[in-house]
Enzyme design. Structure first.
Site, PDB file in Angstrom:
ATOM      1  N   SER A  10       0.847  -1.194   0.000  1.00  0.00           N
ATOM      2  CA  SER A  10       0.000   0.000   0.000  1.00  0.00           C
ATOM      3  C   SER A  10       0.883   1.244   0.000  1.00  0.00           C
ATOM      4  O   SER A  10       2.088   1.178   0.265  1.00  0.00           O
ATOM      5  CB  SER A  10      -0.913   0.016   1.229  1.00  0.00           C
ATOM      6  OG  SER A  10      -0.146   0.186   2.409  1.00  0.00           O
ATOM      7  N   HIS A  11       0.286   2.388  -0.277  1.00  0.00           N
ATOM      8  CA  HIS A  11       1.065   3.622  -0.375  1.00  0.00           C
ATOM      9  C   HIS A  11       1.817   3.937   0.925  1.00  0.00           C
ATOM     10  O   HIS A  11       2.985   4.306   0.904  1.00  0.00           O
ATOM     11  CB  HIS A  11       0.146   4.790  -0.741  1.00  0.00           C
ATOM     12  CG  HIS A  11      -0.460   4.684  -2.099  1.00  0.00           C
ATOM     13  ND1 HIS A  11       0.268   4.307  -3.214  1.00  0.00           N
ATOM     14  CD2 HIS A  11      -1.737   4.890  -2.542  1.00  0.00           C
ATOM     15  CE1 HIS A  11      -0.528   4.298  -4.273  1.00  0.00           C
ATOM     16  NE2 HIS A  11      -1.733   4.638  -3.890  1.00  0.00           N
ATOM     17  N   VAL A  12       1.137   3.803   2.067  1.00  0.00           N
ATOM     18  CA  VAL A  12       1.792   4.161   3.331  1.00  0.00           C
ATOM     19  C   VAL A  12       2.939   3.201   3.629  1.00  0.00           C
ATOM     20  O   VAL A  12       3.965   3.596   4.197  1.00  0.00           O
ATOM     21  CB  VAL A  12       0.783   4.195   4.497  1.00  0.00           C
ATOM     22  CG1 VAL A  12       0.322   2.810   4.903  1.00  0.00           C
ATOM     23  CG2 VAL A  12       1.382   4.920   5.698  1.00  0.00           C
TER      24      VAL A  12
END
Length: 563
Positions: free
Chosen positions: A163-165
């Site tokens: 995921s982006h985070v």
């Protein structure tokens, strides 16, 4: 939804093998899905009845504490509490059989810092911590920025590893990463929260976390802390408008479009024929500024200039107003005609040919991508990195949407161990937005060695309840000059918009061929890994690759250097 759980649970029970790690992973995925539903239903129930409880409680002069806890007590008295207790009882047993331990380490970094707890990571993403901080966040969606000064994020939530985070945690600051891990032991997490304000050290041992108390004097303000508040050295080079409103893939250059588009051209010319690349065109750098400067948009341009000055002065509330203003822009006829011509000659469906309503919808989607330059998360991220927003230019990559059976993300260097001989990938049913964005649950993931692609090892089974599916359509992807800078994790900050809204479908894994047909599973996963290895070889460095599977065929929609 509960019917699909029952079917999936019976499927898992039918293949039970004592002390089998793969069986435990499958069983745990079913329970994880069930736990997500129980939590969502409990929140919905609380939201529905609490206002009535408050209204009646005030009329009847019921003590405030009783009013505040009534809905919670009703939930605890129901079947959801019993089911939750059973899940909590099973989870540690299954994790032990699957050899998972108490932690899922997403970004393995040894750090030290002062403990602080927050409910949602997103509420503090703009904060600057003046001392090294270990955040314990109850909720992490996958879309957040890591705050400056934070050396670790620990959470009971389960964002996807790609995921982006998660990606930003592994490349969060100028030169060092941030420790990021999911904790599955509620007692351990509860004890950590009791250390509020105290200093701890975090060590990594066999992909597990060892956390111990230390004194403040032991906590060295090393480069890992100072690097978290230093400004990155990346710079944005302003791109100029080259006089074309639309360009075909053969015209993609670094002066016209961003890395997403340039990589599509590179791959189209080099990958073997069994790897498909979608047809693409683009609105190049400077198109937004050129359209905004047209006479038909002069009033909007004046408004945007004034609002931008307010934002530069620190008023971030005007970011939303800028986005709203951009949505009111008018399209020059020449832009519409150029784009239609490029799409038709590129064998893409022109929206205006389908119905009169389709072009206005496409124009709105284009403006949403442009407007995402001014979303708060992107603006704050650029400001932290000392990037000049005035130099940021937004091209728009326009691609066919493949009606995917599955979507995948590949990291050709294992991001968990850093092992360059291993490929790590995640795969979900439907479109990839449920993988990289804030959709609860875990994706299916696997690891395979580059010298043995035919034998992928399943690391996790899917626990996402919702899949996104689309009919044949077009996607408008952000492709700025600020997304693939050296030392800056800018990917995912800006929006990509599908012309037709995706359908959200409750997933039934009991008949999913990828789970029940082992031969099909091995074939698909090995070909995904092979595509990753081929693309890494073409670029000569580890790659972050996104793609889909349709009728067993691999389609790659974008690639970038892995960070």
């Amino acid at each position: 939804m509960f019917v699909s759980f029952g079917k999936d649970w019976y499927r898992v029970c039918e293949v039970y093998k004592p002390n089998d790690a793969q069986w435990a992973l499958q069983a745990k995925a079913v329970l994880d899905r069930l736990q997500l539903v129980v939590a969502e239903r409990s929140i919905a129930f609380h939201t529905k009845i609490q206002p009535t409880v408050q209204y009646l409680g005030r009329l009847l002069a019921v003590p405030k504490r009783a009013i505040d806890t009534s809905a919670e007590e009703l939930i605890r008295a129901g079947s959801a509490a019993t089911l939750s207790a059973l899940i909590n009882r099973f989870n540690p047993v299954l994790r032990k059989v699957a050899n998972l331990g108490c932690w899922q380490v997403i970004s393995p970094v040894e750090v030290g810092g002062f403990v602080t707890s927050v409910n949602e990571l997103i509420t503090v993403q703009n904060k600057v911590y003046k001392k090294p901080t270990v955040i314990i966040a109850t909720k992490v969606t996958g879309e957040e920025e890591i705050p400056d000064g934070v050396v670790a994020v620990l959470t009971p939530d389960t964002p996807d590893i790609l995921s982006h985070v998660s990606i930003r945690a592994r490349n969060c600051k100028a030169c060092l990463s941030v420790c990021f891990a999911t904790c599955y032991d509620q007692n351990l997490l509860r004890n950590l929260k009791l250390k509020e304000g105290k200093a701890v050290s975090i060590k990594i041992k066999s992909m597990d976390l060892i956390i111990r108390d230390i004194s403040a004097s032991e906590l060295s303000l090393s480069s890992s802390v100072f690097s978290s508040i230093l400004r990155r050295t990346s710079t944005l080079k302003r791109k100029t408008f080259r006089g074309k409103y639309a360009v075909s893939v053969e015209e993609f250059t670094t002066e016209m479009v961003g890395a997403k588009s340039c990589n599509i051209r590179f791959l189209r010319e080099r990958v073997p024929s069994w790897i498909k690349i979608p047809n693409s065109v683009a609105l190049p750098f400077g198109t937004f500024e050129a359209v905004l400067s047209e006479n038909i948009n002069k009033d909007i341009a004046s408004r945007v200039i004034g609002l931008h000055k307010s934002v530069s002065g620190g008023d971030l509330t005007k970011l939303k107003v800028i986005q709203t203003a951009i949505q009111q822009m008018h399209a020059p006829l020449s832009l519409k005609n150029e784009l239609a011509s490029k799409m038709r000659t590129s064998r893409m469906s022109w929206p205006g040919d389908q119905s009169e309503e389709r072009w206005p919808l496409a124009w709105q989607a284009i403006k949403r991508v442009w407007a995402s330059k001014w979303n708060e998360r992107a603006y704050v991220s650029c400001r932290k990195a000392s990037l000049n927003m005035d130099n940021l230019r937004m091209a728009v990559l326009i691609q066919e949407v493949i009606c995917a059976d599955y979507a995948f993300v590949i990291h050709t260097k294992n991001p968990l161990s850093g092992d360059e001989s291993e490929i790590y990938a995640e795969i979900v049913k439907g479109l990839g937005e449920s993988l990289v964005s804030a959709y609860p649950g875990r994706a299916m993931s696997f690891i395979t060695r580059k010298n043995n692609l035919k034998n992928p090892i399943i690391a996790s089974y899917p626990s996402k309840n919702i899949g996104l599916f689309s009919k044949p359509s077009i996607i408008f992807r952000s492709d700025s000059n600020g997304e693939d800078l050296q030392g800056y994790a800018g990917a995912g900050l800006y929006d990509s918009v599908i012309l037709d809204e995706e359908d959200k479908v409750v997933l039934d894994y009991s008949t999913d061929r990828l789970l029940i047909d082992k031969a099909f599973q091995a074939s698909v996963l090995s070909r995904i890994a092979e595509a990753g290895k081929i693309i890494e070889t073409l670029y000569g460095c580890p790659q972050d690759i996104e793609g889909v599977v349709k009728d067993g065929v691999i389609h790659v929609v974008q690639a970038r250097p892995q960070i």
